[in-house]
Design an enzyme around this catalytic site. Structure first.
Site, PDB file in Angstrom:
ATOM      1  CG  HIS A  54      -9.617 -54.956  11.076  1.00 26.07           C
ATOM      2  ND1 HIS A  54      -8.544 -55.800  10.938  1.00 26.07           N
ATOM      3  CD2 HIS A  54      -9.582 -54.517  12.351  1.00 26.07           C
ATOM      4  CE1 HIS A  54      -7.878 -55.863  12.070  1.00 26.07           C
ATOM      5  NE2 HIS A  54      -8.479 -55.101  12.959  1.00 26.07           N
ATOM      6  NE  ARG A  59      -2.423 -59.275  20.771  1.00 31.30           N
ATOM      7  CZ  ARG A  59      -3.175 -58.247  21.196  1.00 31.30           C
ATOM      8  NH1 ARG A  59      -4.487 -58.338  21.127  1.00 31.30           N
ATOM      9  NH2 ARG A  59      -2.620 -57.152  21.667  1.00 31.30           N
ATOM     10  CG  ASP A  93     -11.874 -57.034  20.477  1.00 30.96           C
ATOM     11  OD1 ASP A  93     -10.989 -57.647  21.084  1.00 30.96           O
ATOM     12  OD2 ASP A  93     -11.855 -56.871  19.241  1.00 30.96           O
ATOM     13  CG  LEU A 119      -6.613 -52.909   8.144  1.00 30.34           C
ATOM     14  CD1 LEU A 119      -7.117 -51.917   7.099  1.00 30.34           C
ATOM     15  CD2 LEU A 119      -7.318 -52.669   9.477  1.00 30.34           C
ATOM     16  CD  GLN A 172      -5.533 -50.514  22.597  1.00 32.56           C
ATOM     17  OE1 GLN A 172      -6.006 -49.438  22.209  1.00 32.56           O
ATOM     18  NE2 GLN A 172      -6.062 -51.666  22.244  1.00 32.56           N
ATOM     19  CD  GLN A 204     -12.028 -52.458  21.745  1.00 33.15           C
ATOM     20  OE1 GLN A 204     -10.876 -52.367  22.136  1.00 33.15           O
ATOM     21  NE2 GLN A 204     -12.322 -52.730  20.494  1.00 33.15           N
ATOM     22  CG  MET A 234      -5.063 -50.942  17.494  1.00 34.75           C
ATOM     23  SD  MET A 234      -4.258 -51.390  19.028  1.00 34.75           S
ATOM     24  CE  MET A 234      -4.465 -53.167  19.014  1.00 34.75           C
ATOM     25  N   GLY A 235      -4.761 -51.421  12.618  1.00 38.34           N
ATOM     26  CA  GLY A 235      -4.111 -51.880  11.389  1.00 38.34           C
ATOM     27  C   GLY A 235      -3.945 -53.387  11.355  1.00 38.34           C
TER      28      GLY A 235
HETATM   29  P1  PAJ Z   1      -8.247 -53.820  16.475  1.00 36.34           P
HETATM   30  O1  PAJ Z   1      -7.844 -55.018  17.271  1.00 36.34           O
HETATM   31  O2  PAJ Z   1      -7.455 -53.436  15.271  1.00 36.34           O
HETATM   32  O3  PAJ Z   1      -9.737 -53.998  16.062  1.00 36.34           O
HETATM   33  C1  PAJ Z   1     -10.435 -52.974  15.393  1.00 36.34           C
HETATM   34  C2  PAJ Z   1     -11.912 -53.340  15.386  1.00 36.34           C
HETATM   35  O4  PAJ Z   1     -12.097 -54.536  14.620  1.00 36.34           O
HETATM   36  C3  PAJ Z   1     -12.434 -53.636  16.808  1.00 36.34           C
HETATM   37  O5  PAJ Z   1     -13.704 -53.007  16.983  1.00 36.34           O
HETATM   38  C4  PAJ Z   1     -12.548 -55.140  16.818  1.00 36.34           C
HETATM   39  O6  PAJ Z   1     -13.537 -55.634  17.698  1.00 36.34           O
HETATM   40  C5  PAJ Z   1     -12.901 -55.422  15.365  1.00 36.34           C
HETATM   41  N1  PAJ Z   1     -12.590 -56.817  15.038  1.00 36.34           N
HETATM   42  C6  PAJ Z   1     -11.430 -57.486  15.244  1.00 36.34           C
HETATM   43  N2  PAJ Z   1     -11.545 -58.779  14.862  1.00 36.34           N
HETATM   44  C7  PAJ Z   1     -12.808 -58.933  14.395  1.00 36.34           C
HETATM   45  C8  PAJ Z   1     -13.551 -60.036  13.853  1.00 36.34           C
HETATM   46  N3  PAJ Z   1     -13.005 -61.245  13.718  1.00 36.34           N
HETATM   47  N4  PAJ Z   1     -14.835 -59.821  13.491  1.00 36.34           N
HETATM   48  C9  PAJ Z   1     -15.399 -58.597  13.623  1.00 36.34           C
HETATM   49  N5  PAJ Z   1     -14.751 -57.520  14.126  1.00 36.34           N
HETATM   50  C10 PAJ Z   1     -13.481 -57.679  14.509  1.00 36.34           C
HETATM   51  O7  PAJ Z   1      -9.847 -53.129  18.913  1.00 36.34           O
HETATM   52  C11 PAJ Z   1      -8.920 -52.394  18.604  1.00 36.34           C
HETATM   53  O8  PAJ Z   1      -8.222 -52.516  17.412  1.00 36.34           O
HETATM   54  C12 PAJ Z   1      -8.459 -51.254  19.477  1.00 36.34           C
HETATM   55  O9  PAJ Z   1      -8.678 -51.580  20.825  1.00 36.34           O
HETATM   56  C13 PAJ Z   1      -9.123 -49.891  19.136  1.00 36.34           C
HETATM   57  C14 PAJ Z   1     -10.646 -49.937  19.334  1.00 36.34           C
HETATM   58  C15 PAJ Z   1      -8.788 -49.473  17.694  1.00 36.34           C
HETATM   59  C16 PAJ Z   1      -8.556 -48.788  20.091  1.00 36.34           C
HETATM   60  O10 PAJ Z   1      -7.179 -48.714  19.989  1.00 36.34           O
END
Ligand code: PAJ
Length: 271
Positions: A28, A178, A141, A24, A52, A144, A21-22
Site C-alpha cells: 500500500h 491476508r 490485483d 496497511l 465486495q 481489479q 481497505m486498511g
Molecule cells: P486493498 O486490498 O487494501 O488494496 C489496496 C491497494 O493496494 C490495491 O490497489 C492493491 O492492488 C494494492 N496492493 C495490495 N498489495 C500490494 C502489493 N503487494 N504490491 C503493490 N500493491 C498492492 O484492493 C482493495 O484494497 C480494494 O478492492 C479496494 C480497491 C480498496 C476497493 O475496496
C-alpha cells in the site's frame, strides 16, 4: 465532494487518491509514495467494503488497525485520510451496483461472484467523493485493475488510473493483508505462488509460448506443495482476462487462506 478535495481543486492542486481497505503494508505504501511523487495533494481512503465480500468470506475477520494505519500515513506525508462510515457509503435503501460485464466475470469473478460488482461500485463512489486527477492501484490485483480501467472508460470518469508494481517479501511472496492469516508452515508453503510464476517466466524467456505448457509449468510447481490447493492457474490477456496472452494469474488456497498473484511472463521475474 469532500471539503478537502473542493479546496485543493479550487487552488488548482493535482490530487491523487489511493483507495485501500486498511491493514496497511509496504505494498500500500508504495502506491502512496508514487501518488506523493506525482501529485501535490494525496488522499488515502480506508474502508473495508462489505459488498465486495461474499457470504462466508473474511469480512468480519479482515484485519483492522486504524491507529497503526493513521501513523503510517502521517509518516508517509499523506495530506488527508478518508474513512467513510458504513452509513455514509451504504445508507439504508441504497441498492445500486455496478456490473462491469466481461472482464469481471472469469477467474476471480467466477470464484467470487459478487466481488467485482462490489469493487466497481465502491471505486465509483470513492472517485465521486474525492474527484482525484489520478487514482492508484496495485498490479497485485491485476483483474481489479482491468475492471477499474474498463469502468473508468465506459463511464467516462475524468480520472487517470495509475498502476504500481507488486511489492514482494524477499522470498517472493507478494505482500497482502491476508498473509497475516498464515501459520508458520503455511507461510513457508506460500512461496509456491511466486516460485511458480518465476518458473513460467523462465520457460517463456526460453521461448515457450504454448499456453497449455505454460499453464502446466505453473500447476506442476504448485501441486508439489502439499499445503497448497490450486483454484486457478491460467495464462491470459491482461485486458480481457481470457486466453491467449502472457499474464500468468494464480489463486491458491494455502491452508485456510486464499492467496492470489500474477506476473507478465514477457518480463523477467524479480522480487
Ligand atoms: P486493498 O486490498 O487494501 O488494496 C489496496 C491497494 O493496494 C490495491 O490497489 C492493491 O492492488 C494494492 N496492493 C495490495 N498489495 C500490494 C502489493 N503487494 N504490491 C503493490 N500493491 C498492492 O484492493 C482493495 O484494497 C480494494 O478492492 C479496494 C480497491 C480498496 C476497493 O475496496
Amino acid at each position: 465532494m469532500l471539503a478537502a478535495s473542493r479546496k485543493w481543486r479550487g487552488e488548482g492542486l493535482a490530487l491523487g487518491l489511493v483507495p485501500t481497505m486498511g491493514a496497511l503494508h509496504a505494498g500500500h505504501l508504495s502506491l502512496v509514495e508514487q501518488a506523493c511523487r506525482e501529485n501535490s495533494r494525496v488522499i488515502v481512503s480506508i474502508f473495508v467494503n462489505p459488498i465486495q465480500f461474499g457470504p462466508g468470506e473474511d469480512f468480519e475477520r479482515y484485519p483492522r488497525d486504524p491507529e497503526r494505519d493513521g501513523e503510517l500515513l502521517r509518516t508517509a506525508g499523506v495530506h488527508a485520510v478518508y474513512r467513510p462510515s458504513l452509513a455514509v457509503m451504504y445508507p439504508p435503501g441504497s441498492t445500486t451496483r455496478i456490473h462491469v460485464a466481461g472482464v469481471s466475470e472469469g477467474l476471480e469473478g467466477a470464484a467470487r461472484p459478487v466481488h467485482f460488482d462490489g469493487v466497481a461500485t465502491v471505486v465509483a463512489k470513492l472517485l465521486s467523493a474525492v474527484e482525484p486527477d489520478r487514482a492508484y492501484f496495485g498490479q497485485k490485483d491485476a483483474q481489479q485493475v482491468a475492471v477499474v480501467k474498463r469502468l473508468v472508460r465506459d463511464l467516462d470518469l475524468p480520472v487517470e488510473i495509475r498502476v504500481c508494481p507488486t511489492v514482494r517479501e524477499s522470498d517472493g511472496l507478494a505482500l497482502s493483508s491476508r498473509n497475516a492469516y498464515l501459520k508458520p508452515d503455511e507461510r513457508r508453503a506460500a512461496v509456491c505462488l511466486s516460485s511458480a510464476l518465476r518458473q513460467a517466466a523462465v520457460a517463456y524467456a526460453e521461448g515457450e509460448r504454448d499456453p497449455e505448457r505454460l499453464r502446466q509449468t505453473l500447476r506442476t510447481r504448485l501441486e508439489i506443495e502439499p499445503l497448497a490447493h490450486v483454484e486457478y492457474a491460467e495464462v491470459v490477456d491482461p485486458r480481457s482476462f481470457t486466453p491467449p496472452g502472457s499474464l500468468a494469474v494464480l489463486a491458491v488456497r494455502v491452508g485456510g487462506t486464499r492467496l492470489i498473484d500474477n506476473h507478465d511472463l514477457s518480463k523477467p521475474f524479480s522480487t
